[in-house]
Design a protein around this motif. Structure first.
Motif, PDB file in Angstrom:
ATOM      1  N   GLU A 106      -6.213 -59.051 -25.031  1.00  0.00           N
ATOM      2  CA  GLU A 106      -6.649 -58.657 -26.384  1.00  0.00           C
ATOM      3  C   GLU A 106      -6.981 -57.174 -26.439  1.00  0.00           C
ATOM      4  O   GLU A 106      -6.667 -56.490 -27.408  1.00  0.00           O
ATOM      5  CB  GLU A 106      -7.892 -59.456 -26.799  1.00  0.00           C
ATOM      6  CG  GLU A 106      -7.576 -60.772 -27.454  1.00  0.00           C
ATOM      7  CD  GLU A 106      -8.855 -61.453 -27.947  1.00  0.00           C
ATOM      8  OE1 GLU A 106      -9.686 -60.789 -28.608  1.00  0.00           O
ATOM      9  OE2 GLU A 106      -9.017 -62.648 -27.643  1.00  0.00           O
ATOM     10  N   LEU A 110      -5.153 -53.918 -28.887  1.00  0.00           N
ATOM     11  CA  LEU A 110      -5.866 -53.159 -29.924  1.00  0.00           C
ATOM     12  C   LEU A 110      -5.045 -51.926 -30.301  1.00  0.00           C
ATOM     13  O   LEU A 110      -4.232 -51.455 -29.496  1.00  0.00           O
ATOM     14  CB  LEU A 110      -7.239 -52.703 -29.404  1.00  0.00           C
ATOM     15  CG  LEU A 110      -8.299 -53.778 -29.164  1.00  0.00           C
ATOM     16  CD1 LEU A 110      -9.533 -53.130 -28.524  1.00  0.00           C
ATOM     17  CD2 LEU A 110      -8.675 -54.476 -30.462  1.00  0.00           C
ATOM     18  N   GLU A 114      -8.268 -47.100 -30.913  1.00  0.00           N
ATOM     19  CA  GLU A 114      -9.422 -47.814 -30.348  1.00  0.00           C
ATOM     20  C   GLU A 114      -9.491 -47.620 -28.820  1.00  0.00           C
ATOM     21  O   GLU A 114     -10.544 -47.335 -28.257  1.00  0.00           O
ATOM     22  CB  GLU A 114      -9.260 -49.302 -30.698  1.00  0.00           C
ATOM     23  CG  GLU A 114     -10.407 -50.184 -30.317  1.00  0.00           C
ATOM     24  CD  GLU A 114     -11.551 -50.104 -31.315  1.00  0.00           C
ATOM     25  OE1 GLU A 114     -12.688 -50.224 -30.852  1.00  0.00           O
ATOM     26  OE2 GLU A 114     -11.294 -49.920 -32.528  1.00  0.00           O
ATOM     27  N   SER A 163     -16.776 -52.439 -26.346  1.00  0.00           N
ATOM     28  CA  SER A 163     -17.495 -53.465 -27.116  1.00  0.00           C
ATOM     29  C   SER A 163     -16.517 -54.163 -28.061  1.00  0.00           C
ATOM     30  O   SER A 163     -16.880 -55.048 -28.809  1.00  0.00           O
ATOM     31  CB  SER A 163     -18.636 -52.821 -27.902  1.00  0.00           C
ATOM     32  OG  SER A 163     -18.103 -51.806 -28.717  1.00  0.00           O
ATOM     33  N   ASN A 164     -15.281 -53.753 -28.026  1.00  0.00           N
ATOM     34  CA  ASN A 164     -14.222 -54.384 -28.806  1.00  0.00           C
ATOM     35  C   ASN A 164     -13.059 -54.659 -27.848  1.00  0.00           C
ATOM     36  O   ASN A 164     -12.655 -53.744 -27.138  1.00  0.00           O
ATOM     37  CB  ASN A 164     -13.774 -53.421 -29.924  1.00  0.00           C
ATOM     38  CG  ASN A 164     -12.866 -54.102 -30.919  1.00  0.00           C
ATOM     39  OD1 ASN A 164     -12.797 -55.325 -30.966  1.00  0.00           O
ATOM     40  ND2 ASN A 164     -12.139 -53.307 -31.695  1.00  0.00           N
ATOM     41  N   PRO A 165     -12.551 -55.885 -27.755  1.00  0.00           N
ATOM     42  CA  PRO A 165     -12.925 -57.113 -28.469  1.00  0.00           C
ATOM     43  C   PRO A 165     -14.393 -57.501 -28.210  1.00  0.00           C
ATOM     44  O   PRO A 165     -14.913 -57.243 -27.109  1.00  0.00           O
ATOM     45  CB  PRO A 165     -11.998 -58.178 -27.871  1.00  0.00           C
ATOM     46  CG  PRO A 165     -10.979 -57.445 -27.055  1.00  0.00           C
ATOM     47  CD  PRO A 165     -11.475 -56.089 -26.767  1.00  0.00           C
ATOM     48  N   PRO A 166     -15.030 -58.133 -29.202  1.00  0.00           N
ATOM     49  CA  PRO A 166     -16.472 -58.383 -29.126  1.00  0.00           C
ATOM     50  C   PRO A 166     -16.930 -59.187 -27.899  1.00  0.00           C
ATOM     51  O   PRO A 166     -18.051 -59.011 -27.451  1.00  0.00           O
ATOM     52  CB  PRO A 166     -16.771 -59.152 -30.418  1.00  0.00           C
ATOM     53  CG  PRO A 166     -15.626 -58.866 -31.334  1.00  0.00           C
ATOM     54  CD  PRO A 166     -14.435 -58.568 -30.478  1.00  0.00           C
ATOM     55  N   TYR A 168     -15.536 -58.948 -24.913  1.00  0.00           N
ATOM     56  CA  TYR A 168     -15.008 -58.319 -23.686  1.00  0.00           C
ATOM     57  C   TYR A 168     -16.064 -58.288 -22.577  1.00  0.00           C
ATOM     58  O   TYR A 168     -15.826 -58.709 -21.448  1.00  0.00           O
ATOM     59  CB  TYR A 168     -14.511 -56.899 -23.991  1.00  0.00           C
ATOM     60  CG  TYR A 168     -13.843 -56.241 -22.797  1.00  0.00           C
ATOM     61  CD1 TYR A 168     -12.473 -56.334 -22.610  1.00  0.00           C
ATOM     62  CD2 TYR A 168     -14.592 -55.549 -21.838  1.00  0.00           C
ATOM     63  CE1 TYR A 168     -11.856 -55.753 -21.505  1.00  0.00           C
ATOM     64  CE2 TYR A 168     -13.990 -54.973 -20.731  1.00  0.00           C
ATOM     65  CZ  TYR A 168     -12.619 -55.073 -20.574  1.00  0.00           C
ATOM     66  OH  TYR A 168     -12.019 -54.512 -19.468  1.00  0.00           O
TER      67      TYR A 168
END
Ligand code: OGA
Ligand code: NI
Length: 357
Positions: A106, A110, A114, A163-166, A168
């Motif tokens: 994931e 992104l 990002e 911190s993204n994906p939340p 991770y």
């Protein structure tokens, strides 16, 4: 003039075309800088036929008094012959392994913007996103994107991770902690097999560095012409690799390449240069590389363990004798990082700069 120079550096350090972007372009060909000279290309036949006789060790047998010493012996034989083995029943739940690979996938899906927040050509950056080996210094390019981050102690590093994906941090963090426990169990056995006390370097191993290299090898239209990672050995003590499909190749002592088969639930274990140095050459680090394919995105998570970054490591004094005269100078993970920030990985191996004989 100076100002102009600074801008140029900033651009070259922080902008690059990821392998993921190249894949999305759907070109039939790959850019010139990815095309290896013929002798360095992978053998396509080998990619289709993974080895069937590489060591596979069932770690649950360590709990069985009838099989414990035989299992420890199997580990010794594997370390001695290849510096490589695969393990099953290692105690890390398949779901934890899978979640880490899924969240890695994931992350690489992104948008570029990002991921680019973490882009850096500085090998000492605690969290570093990049492509190839080091887009800043590479002469040849390799078909991989990666994010690297430290993990031990996890409380010190995790807030720097994406911190993204939340989820991770949560998913990669659970895997990182589990794999560090496994690494400590395996190190105790490796040291015992070398005739060192199982407690040898206990505190240094406890406080050791864990660098997670999360690799993404997107489908490549010309997998026979390039590689995902060039031949190298890992610097540290042990590397434990979790992958979603085949692609890793290791070299044996006759300099023959073997494709490592994908085994569901298995992890691969490799000896790094620090073990070669500590063992005074009794064990050798494994030379390995990664191939790419034209069908599916390959993800791998290499957990590279080593003694603390500035700890000087030399041969264990008990392993220096008439038969094995001292063969290496002391080195450290920190010195290794300085080495690779100046040289391409394929130019000179750091361990070669430590050899005495
Ligand atoms: C590494 C490495 C191999 C792979 O990250 O150091 O060798 O199969 N990876 O991804
Ligand atoms: Ni490696």
């Amino acid at each position: 003039m100076k100002e102009h120079g600074e801008i140029e550096i900033e651009i070259s350090e922080c902008s690059f075309i990821s392998a993921m972007t190249l894949t999305l372009k759907s070109d039939e060909n790959i850019p010139e800088k990815y095309i290896l000279p013929p002798l360095q290309r992978p053998n396509p036949r080998l990619m289709d036929y993974p080895s069937t006789n590489l060591p596979l060790i069932d770690l649950s047998l360590l709990q069985d008094p009838l099989f414990r010493s035989e299992t420890i012996n199997q580990i010794h034989t594997a370390c001695n012959k290849l510096g490589f083995f695969q393990v099953v029943n290692h105690g890390i739940p398949i779901l934890v392994m899978q979640d880490a690979l899924d969240i890695a996938k994931e992350f690489f899906h992104l948008p570029s913007k990002e991921k680019m927040q973490f882009a850096s050509a500085n090998v000492r950056e605690p969290v570093r996103y990049g492509t190839s080996m080091n887009h800043g210094t590479d002469k040849m390019f390799y078909w991989r994107d990666f994010i690297k981050h430290y993990a031990n102690p996890i409380s010190e590093w995790i807030q720097l991770w994406p911190s993204n994906p939340p989820t991770y941090r949560e998913k990669m963090g659970s895997y990182a902690e589990a794999v560090n426990i496994l690494q400590k169990q395996l190190m105790a056995i490796v040291l015992e097999n070398l005739g060192l006390n199982a407690n040898y370097m206990h505190d240094e191993i406890e406080e050791g560095s864990q660098a997670m290299t999360v690799n993404c090898y997107p489908p490549c239209p010309k997998p026979d012409l390039t590689l995902g990672i060039p031949p190298h050995s890992d610097y540290g003590t042990l590397t434990i690799l979790n992958q979603n499909q085949q692609g890793l190749q290791i070299m044996d002592k006759e300099r023959k390449w073997h494709s490592v088969p994908f085994i569901q639930g298995a992890l691969t274990v490799q000896l790094g240069d620090q073990i070669e140095v500590m063992s005074n050459g009794r064990y050798k680090s494994t030379f390995h590389r990664a191939t790419v394919n034209n069908k599916r995105n390959r993800l791998s998570i290499a957990s590279l363990h080593s003694l603390p970054i500035d700890k000087k490591v030399g041969p264990a004094p008990w392993l220096v004798d008439e038969q094995y005269p001292i063969a290496y100078r002391e080195g450290s993970f920190g010195e290794f990082l300085d080495h690779i920030s100046k040289k391409c990985l394929s130019e000179t191996r750091y361990i070669d700069t430590l050899r005495i004989l």
